[in-house]
Every structure is written in C-alpha cells, then in structure tokens.
Scaffold this active site. Structure first.
Site, mmCIF file in Angstrom:
data_model
loop_
_atom_site.group_PDB
_atom_site.id
_atom_site.type_symbol
_atom_site.label_atom_id
_atom_site.label_comp_id
_atom_site.label_asym_id
_atom_site.label_seq_id
_atom_site.Cartn_x
_atom_site.Cartn_y
_atom_site.Cartn_z
ATOM 1 C CG ASP A 167 -0.663 -16.484 11.469
ATOM 2 O OD1 ASP A 167 -1.253 -15.727 10.668
ATOM 3 O OD2 ASP A 167 -1.117 -17.586 11.821
ATOM 4 C CG HIS A 190 -3.243 7.489 -0.119
ATOM 5 N ND1 HIS A 190 -2.668 6.393 0.477
ATOM 6 C CD2 HIS A 190 -4.076 7.012 -1.072
ATOM 7 C CE1 HIS A 190 -3.145 5.288 -0.086
ATOM 8 N NE2 HIS A 190 -3.998 5.634 -1.021
ATOM 9 C CD GLU A 222 -2.966 1.115 2.276
ATOM 10 O OE1 GLU A 222 -3.493 2.165 2.660
ATOM 11 O OE2 GLU A 222 -3.278 -0.013 2.720
ATOM 12 C CE LYS A 231 -6.250 -0.736 5.334
ATOM 13 N NZ LYS A 231 -5.364 0.104 4.515
#
Length: 439
Positions: free
Chosen positions: A296, A393, A85, A280
């Site tokens: 993991d 972004h 991302e 998030k």
C-alpha cells in the site's frame, strides 16, 4: 443535466461503460475502444483484476521495470519498479552502479512494531478508569486468542496495550494505544480485527464494573483502527566511502563533491520548500518498489511524510556528513510492508516481483525498499550539484514528447541521435521534428 444513477454497481461491465459513455463521454466510439483495448485477453486474469476493486471498467497499466546491480548487505539484487515517471529507474540504476564499486548499500531493520488504537469518550473520574484498565488489560489480551493464535505461531501477535489520556487536547478523549508484531504480513486486517474485539470487550466489561456510576459505565467507542504512522517500525539504509572515491567523471574532485552534496542535503534539512521536493524524489524510488510488490504505497507515503515532521517541522529524510575522511549518506524511515497476504499471492506481476527479489521476508523487503529510496535520492542530488536535473530528465522525457507528436520509428531514431549532443527541451524537439518532416 445528468441525474444520479441508481443500481450502478449491479450493472455488468459493458452496461457500466455504455452508461458512462452516454452520460459523460458524448457517445464516443473512441472512448469505448480505449477502455476495451486494455482488457486482458485472458478472461480469468481479467476477472481477477476486476475483483480487486469495485465498478471496474478497464485496467490502468504502469510500466513495470527493473533497476539492476544493487549490492545490498553483500547481496547483488535486481529491484522491480512500477512507475511512469521518466528517469527514476535510470537514476536508481546509476546510483546502484556508483555504490556497487564502493562497498554497496547497508540496510538494517531497527524495529517492526505496528500501532492501532481504540478511540473512546469517558466522562468520569480518571482514577476509576485507570483501575478499570489495570483490571481489563489481561482480559482484552485473552479475548483475542482466537484471532492471534496463527500469528503467534509465526512469532507475532499483540505486544502491549496502553491507556492514554488525551483530555488535554480533546475533552473526555482517551485511547487504548496498542502495539502489534505482524511478521511477514502488512497486518491491517489482523490489527483491525483485534482492535474491534478490544473495543467490544472494553465497552461490555465497563457496563459491569462496580466502581463506575451509571454515567461512567456509558463509555462511547468512537472508532477502532490501525495507524499508518509507525515510528517504531523503522529501517536504516546507508552508504559510505572515502571522500577521494567520490571524484566525478566531470572533473569534480571528491572533496568538492562531498562538500556540495552535504550542503544540498543540509538545505533540505532546514528549508521545507526544498525538503518536500527532496523527499518526493526519495518516494519516487520507494513507491515504485512498494507498488511493484503489491503493498500500500498510500499508507507508506502518509507514514513517511508524518515521520519527516516528527520533530515539529517538515525536514529531509536523508542526511550526509564526512567523518574522519569518510563520506556518509543515510536515511531512517518507517515502513510497514508485507510479503504474504493481500495482492502478494493474487497479482501475477506482484508474485513475479517477489520472485525477482528471491522471495524476501517483510524485514528484507523493508531493507530493499529503503535502499531504493536512498539510491534515488543520491542520484537526484548528484545530478543537481553537477550537470543539473534537466539534462538527464529531459533526455528520458524525449520519447514521451516524440510519442505525443506521433513520431515514426525512423523519426525517433534520427531525433534521438540528434539530441545525444544537444540540450533537450519541448520546443527544441518540436522544432527538429518539424524540420525533419519538411525535408
């Protein structure tokens, strides 16, 4: 219509690709080319990757980057991140630079208990089961000595076993709720091996327990499995500085910045729609380091989001306040991580990532990962209350758009230079690229 395939796992890699191409990819030579171009030229390394999972066709690469200048507990570090991302590593690096001149990040491991459970059905008298448990508990602990001896040498092992009555929620349902310390390993195989042994001994001994009736002896073991919810394997990460040191380059004074920042976090504490996106962003930083270090990330995600709901409603993982003129921003999260076992000694990039971090213990890695999440969240909230999230972004996303349009190196140079002073959007990039190509 395609028919189910039999014996697929026995096909070699070339045969698997040919079957997939003929049945689902319209016999495309480009599909085969794409799959094969990601094979590693080193045959041994390719084989190693293929043995990580089943039915491997190719390798799926993610960018492996680094966020430098993290001052954590007085130690300057460069943190490896595996993520696709845009702007995640940039935001984390910016936050690291910001706090590096303000005392850096502090991180503390609060506890490292991990949990596993044996789930079973018992239809008899509860008092009999309780007496049986009091008898069987030391027997269970002794039954896993061959499994735990190496872990105990490292300071770990089985910490405790509890009998839990869950019949109020599900008829005749009980648990052996077990606590473990696994030191530098994540410990999944160790925990599950102990649990399965507990289950076998518990069931076998019940058949010989004189107080049980024939019906009560028939204890049904449903499953034995570790839990990825580890609310007692928790690390705290935090930053703080005098409010006046928060003054922004855009002219926002420290007091205004602190007030806006705290309100933004407070909204994430009370509004779940915001909390999910807020958290998030935290996981952008956490997952990237967890993945880079061969841990993991799916287990980490599940456990952390469950922790965000531990009080009955989903809420922000981070918190902010001003006390006596000091701005404080902090987070406590559960993290079950390992630095030995699993991929840590097998995957070359994972080994490199741990080398980059000076080969941390599991506790130290917990601190590093938590700091990465806190830094990422600070960077995101900082952008939201100042310039807005899209400015940074979209500039990071600019190269993705140009690559989608197959821009040449010269076109990229000109377009990137143009958008140094202009707002990036998908349509504006396409427009400028078309103008350039017309010229």
């Amino acid at each position: 219509m395609s028919q189910p395939v039999t014996g697929f796992s026995k096909l070699n890699k070339e045969e698997k690709i040919e079957w997939l191409n003929s049945h689902y990819l319209q016999n495309s030579p480009d599909a085969i080319k794409v799959l094969k171009q990601y094979w590693n030229e080193d045959a041994k390394l390719q084989q190693l990757h293929e043995e990580f999972t089943e039915n491997t066709l190719s390798n799926f690469y993610l960018p492996f980057g680094v966020a430098p200048n993290f001052l954590i507990n007085g130690k300057l570090m460069a943190i490896p991140m595996a993520i696709e991302e845009s702007s995640v590593i940039a935001a984390a690096s910016k936050a690291a630079k910001f706090w590096g001149s303000r005392g850096g990040f502090k991180a503390t491991v609060i506890n490292t208990k991990k949990i596993g459970q044996v789930h079973f059905i018992y239809t008899g008298e509860k008092e009999k089961l309780k007496r049986f448990y009091d008898y069987i508990k030391p027997v269970l602990l002794d039954s896993v000595r061959d499994i735990t001896q190496n872990m105990e040498k490292r300071g770990g092992g089985v910490l405790d076993i509890e009998l839990r009555d869950k019949t109020a929620a599900l008829e005749n349902y009980y648990q052996l709720h077990c606590y473990f310390e696994t030191k530098d390993s994540m410990g999944a195989n160790f925990i599950n091996s102990c649990l399965e042994k507990f289950a076998h001994v518990f069931q076998a001994e019940a058949e010989n327990w004189k107080e049980f009736t024939s019906e009560e002896k028939d204890i049904e073991i449903l499953m034995s499995i570790l839990s990825n919810y580890v609310p007692e394997c928790v690390v705290r990460a935090e930053v703080s500085c005098p409010v006046e040191q928060l003054s922004e380059e855009n002219g926002m004074k420290g007091e205004e910045f602190a007030q806006k920042f705290i309100r933004a976090v407070r909204i994430a504490e009370i509004e779940k729609y915001r909390a999910v996106t807020h958290n998030k962003g935290i996981m952008n930083g956490i997952d990237a380091v967890v993945l880079a270090t061969g841990n993991d990330f799916r287990a980490v995600e599940a456990g952390i989001h469950a922790y965000a709901s531990k009080n009955g409603t989903y809420t922000s993982l981070t918190h902010a306040a001003v006390e006596d003129g000091i701005f404080k921003f902090w987070m406590e999260i559960p993290l079950a991580l390992g630095t030995v076992g699993g991929l840590t000694s097998l995957h070359p990039l994972v080994k490199l990532a741990l080398d980059m971090l000076q080969n941390p213990s599991a506790r130290e890695l917990m601190e590093i990962v938590a700091v990465a999440g806190l830094a990422q969240n600070f960077g995101a909230v900082q952008s939201l209350i100042t310039t807005g999230i899209q400015q940074g972004h979209m500039k990071m996303h600019l190269m993705n758009i140009l690559n989608q349009q197959q821009a040449t190196p010269e076109e990229k140079r000109i377009i990137v230079d143009y958008f140094r002073k202009n707002t990036v959007s998908h349509s504006s990039v396409i427009t400028q690229l078309e103008k350039l190509r017309q010229q």
